[in-house]
Each structure stands twice: as structure tokens, then as C-alpha cells.
Motif scaffolding. Structure first.
Motif, PDB file in Angstrom:
ATOM      1  N   LYS A   3      -0.353   0.079  10.307  1.00 55.53           N
ATOM      2  CA  LYS A   3      -0.277   1.084   9.156  1.00 55.53           C
ATOM      3  C   LYS A   3      -1.391   0.867   8.095  1.00 55.53           C
ATOM      4  O   LYS A   3      -1.651  -0.545   7.797  1.00 55.53           O
ATOM      5  CB  LYS A   3       0.877   1.167   8.353  1.00 55.53           C
ATOM      6  CG  LYS A   3       2.069   1.597   9.422  1.00 55.53           C
ATOM      7  CD  LYS A   3       3.646   1.298   8.470  1.00 55.53           C
ATOM      8  CE  LYS A   3       4.573   1.765   9.386  1.00 55.53           C
ATOM      9  NZ  LYS A   3       5.798   1.707   8.597  1.00 55.53           N
ATOM     10  N   THR A  41       6.364   4.267   1.532  1.00 57.80           N
ATOM     11  CA  THR A  41       6.698   3.373   2.568  1.00 57.80           C
ATOM     12  C   THR A  41       7.547   2.305   2.133  1.00 57.80           C
ATOM     13  O   THR A  41       8.676   1.631   2.640  1.00 57.80           O
ATOM     14  CB  THR A  41       5.552   2.783   3.256  1.00 57.80           C
ATOM     15  OG1 THR A  41       4.675   3.766   3.895  1.00 57.80           O
ATOM     16  CG2 THR A  41       6.129   2.044   4.599  1.00 57.80           C
ATOM     17  N   TYR A  97      -2.361   1.029   4.102  1.00 57.64           N
ATOM     18  CA  TYR A  97      -1.936   1.323   2.986  1.00 57.64           C
ATOM     19  C   TYR A  97      -2.651   1.480   1.818  1.00 57.64           C
ATOM     20  O   TYR A  97      -3.871   0.776   1.679  1.00 57.64           O
ATOM     21  CB  TYR A  97      -0.830   0.029   2.670  1.00 57.64           C
ATOM     22  CG  TYR A  97       0.355  -0.188   3.588  1.00 57.64           C
ATOM     23  CD1 TYR A  97       1.672   0.163   2.878  1.00 57.64           C
ATOM     24  CD2 TYR A  97       0.303  -0.949   4.607  1.00 57.64           C
ATOM     25  CE1 TYR A  97       2.539  -0.152   3.727  1.00 57.64           C
ATOM     26  CE2 TYR A  97       1.519  -1.248   5.496  1.00 57.64           C
ATOM     27  CZ  TYR A  97       2.766  -0.714   5.016  1.00 57.64           C
ATOM     28  OH  TYR A  97       3.707  -0.676   5.840  1.00 57.64           O
ATOM     29  N   GLU A 145       1.632   4.885   2.798  1.00 56.61           N
ATOM     30  CA  GLU A 145       1.026   5.013   4.334  1.00 56.61           C
ATOM     31  C   GLU A 145      -0.075   6.050   4.204  1.00 56.61           C
ATOM     32  O   GLU A 145       0.204   6.989   3.956  1.00 56.61           O
ATOM     33  CB  GLU A 145       1.689   4.953   5.575  1.00 56.61           C
ATOM     34  CG  GLU A 145       0.749   4.873   6.835  1.00 56.61           C
ATOM     35  CD  GLU A 145       1.819   4.947   8.200  1.00 56.61           C
ATOM     36  OE1 GLU A 145       1.187   4.934   9.127  1.00 56.61           O
ATOM     37  OE2 GLU A 145       2.903   5.181   8.025  1.00 56.61           O
TER      38      GLU A 145
END
Length: 236
Positions: free
Chosen positions: A39, A217, A41, A17
Motif C-alpha cells: 500500500k 486506512t 500512503y 491509501e
């Protein structure tokens, strides 16, 4: 005829993230960052390119090879629907001809470096490793998985990471190339352990150096499949 056909296999996807502002300068015109559950990425991805054919032909010594890339996720609204795609910050391969073709034809960001990989099958698990060399240091992605293939759940993070079917390349501030990547839905192997030993600064630049101290993550391993990369088009 597809520009390229191949098998993408044994995909190790290490997902971090990040703050979306980090990626602003890389966003191609006509696309926007795609989030998953709010989020943003980036993914470090290692995999095998196998049985490669360009315009229907196999190129000697360029049929099977490793690739490692750093990518992020975007979407584009067109004809009443969203297209989900990826943008590559850098793609590393071991063959100079691959770099030349990809950078010349598709204006991608390929780099040629020494690379190697290994697969070790144990009684209850498999170990997959991808390595590439920068400044006399071998960087590595090592993933241990279970052996049984599992379907990727609908609306899961793994689906978000693996189910993107377009590539977008920023040519200039106003010019973008789009190409479609076709493949069936993938299965995954459950990840048991992983070890990431990467000099992000040397490989991807100072702005991504913080990833060396970041905890992913998620770590996903996809079996892969046959794929095709279609000819590019310029987005108007």
C-alpha cells in the motif's frame, strides 16, 4: 550542532491509501516510494512543536506552536542499506518567520495560516484537536484516545508510519536535499474516535480533494518525544 532541537508531542496521524502515481511528481531524485504491505500512503499529521531551539537559541514567540502537514513515505538505498524517509507536500504553521526559515534554508513547502489547538482531559479519555483557517473556514482534526501509553509493535502499520528518520526535499528534477531527524522510538495511545473536517482542495490542491470523501486506512496517535533535525546535505 543540530540545526533544530524541539519536542514533537501529541501526534495525530491520519493515513490514507492512494495510488502511487499521484505522488510521482513529488518524488525527490534518488528516492523511491516506500510501500507497506503493498500500500502507498499519504498521512495528514497534526502535532505540537514545543521548546524549539534553532542552532541552540530560542526565538521569542516561536518556542511553542502547532504544525499540520501532508506527507508521504520514501526510501533511499545508500552504503548497503535502506534509509527510510518522508517527503512533505505542505507544512502549515502559524508563524511567518518559521515559514521563511524553512522555505529559505531547507527549501521546504511551508505555509503560514491562523492555527489553534486544544487538549481536553476526561475521566477515561483525552480529546486532542488541531485547527487551521483557510478562506474563513476552520479545518479540524479531532482525536479521542485512551490514556494509557502502549508500545508500538514491530512490523506494524503504526511502526511504518512513525519510524522514518530522514526528510527528503525535491529542489529540482536532479537535485535533492536530505536531512536526518533523530528521536527515540515512540509510544502510542489507542484511538477511540476521530473526526476529520478538512477542505483538502483549498489546503492542498484539487488533486487531493478526493481525500475529503475517503475513509482513512488508519488513525494513529503517538505521544512523541524530544527530536533533533540535523543540517541538510545535497544528494549527489
Amino acid at each position: 550542532m543540530s540545526f533544530l532541537k524541539a519536542n514533537w508531542t501529541n501526534l495525530a496521524l491520519i493515513n490514507y491509501e492512494v495510488n502511487a502515481s499521484l505522488l510521482e511528481k513529488y518524488i525527490p531524485k534518488g528516492t523511491e516510494i516506500e510501500l507497506y504491505n503493498g500500500k502507498c500512503y499519504v498521512s495528514l499529521v497534526g502535532f505540537m512543536f514545543e521548546n524549539v531551539k534553532i542552532l541552540g537559541f530560542k526565538i521569542p514567540f516561536h518556542v511553542n506552536f502547532e504544525e499540520v502537514n501532508l506527507r508521504f513515505y520514501v526510501k533511499r538505498f545508500e552504503d548497503g542499506k535502506w534509509k527510510r524517509g518522508v517527503v512533505f507536500i505542505k507544512e502549515i504553521v502559524p508563524k511567518p518567520a518559521l515559514t521563511f526559515v524553512a522555505n529559505t534554508v531547507y527549501k521546504e513547502h511551508y505555509q503560514t495560516l491562523p492555527m489553534k489547538h486544544s487538549v481536553l482531559q476526561n475521566a477515561d479519555s483525552n480529546n486532542y484537536e488541531y485547527q487551521w483557517k483557510t478562506n474563513e473556514k476552520w479545518n479540524s482534526i479531532l482525536i479521542e484516545t485512551e490514556k494509557t501509553a502502549l508500545d508500538i509493535a514491530i512490523d506494524s502499520e503504526a511502526e511504518f508510519i512513525t519510524e522514518h528518520y530522514f526528510g527528503y526535499t525535491k529542489i529540482t528534477e536532479t537535485k535533492t536535499f536530505e536531512y536526518e531527524v533523530k528521536h527515540p522510538r515512540w509510544q502510542q495511545l489507542k484511538v477511540i474516535n476521530h473526526k476529520i473536517d478538512v477542505d483538502f482542495n483549498t489546503t492542498y490542491g484539487n488533486e487531493f480533494d478526493f481525500l475529503k470523501n475517503s475513509i482513512p486506512t488508519s488513525v494513529i496517535f503517538a505521544k512523541g518525544s524530544e527530536i533533533s533535525v540535523e543540517n541538510k546535505r545535497e544528494i549527489k
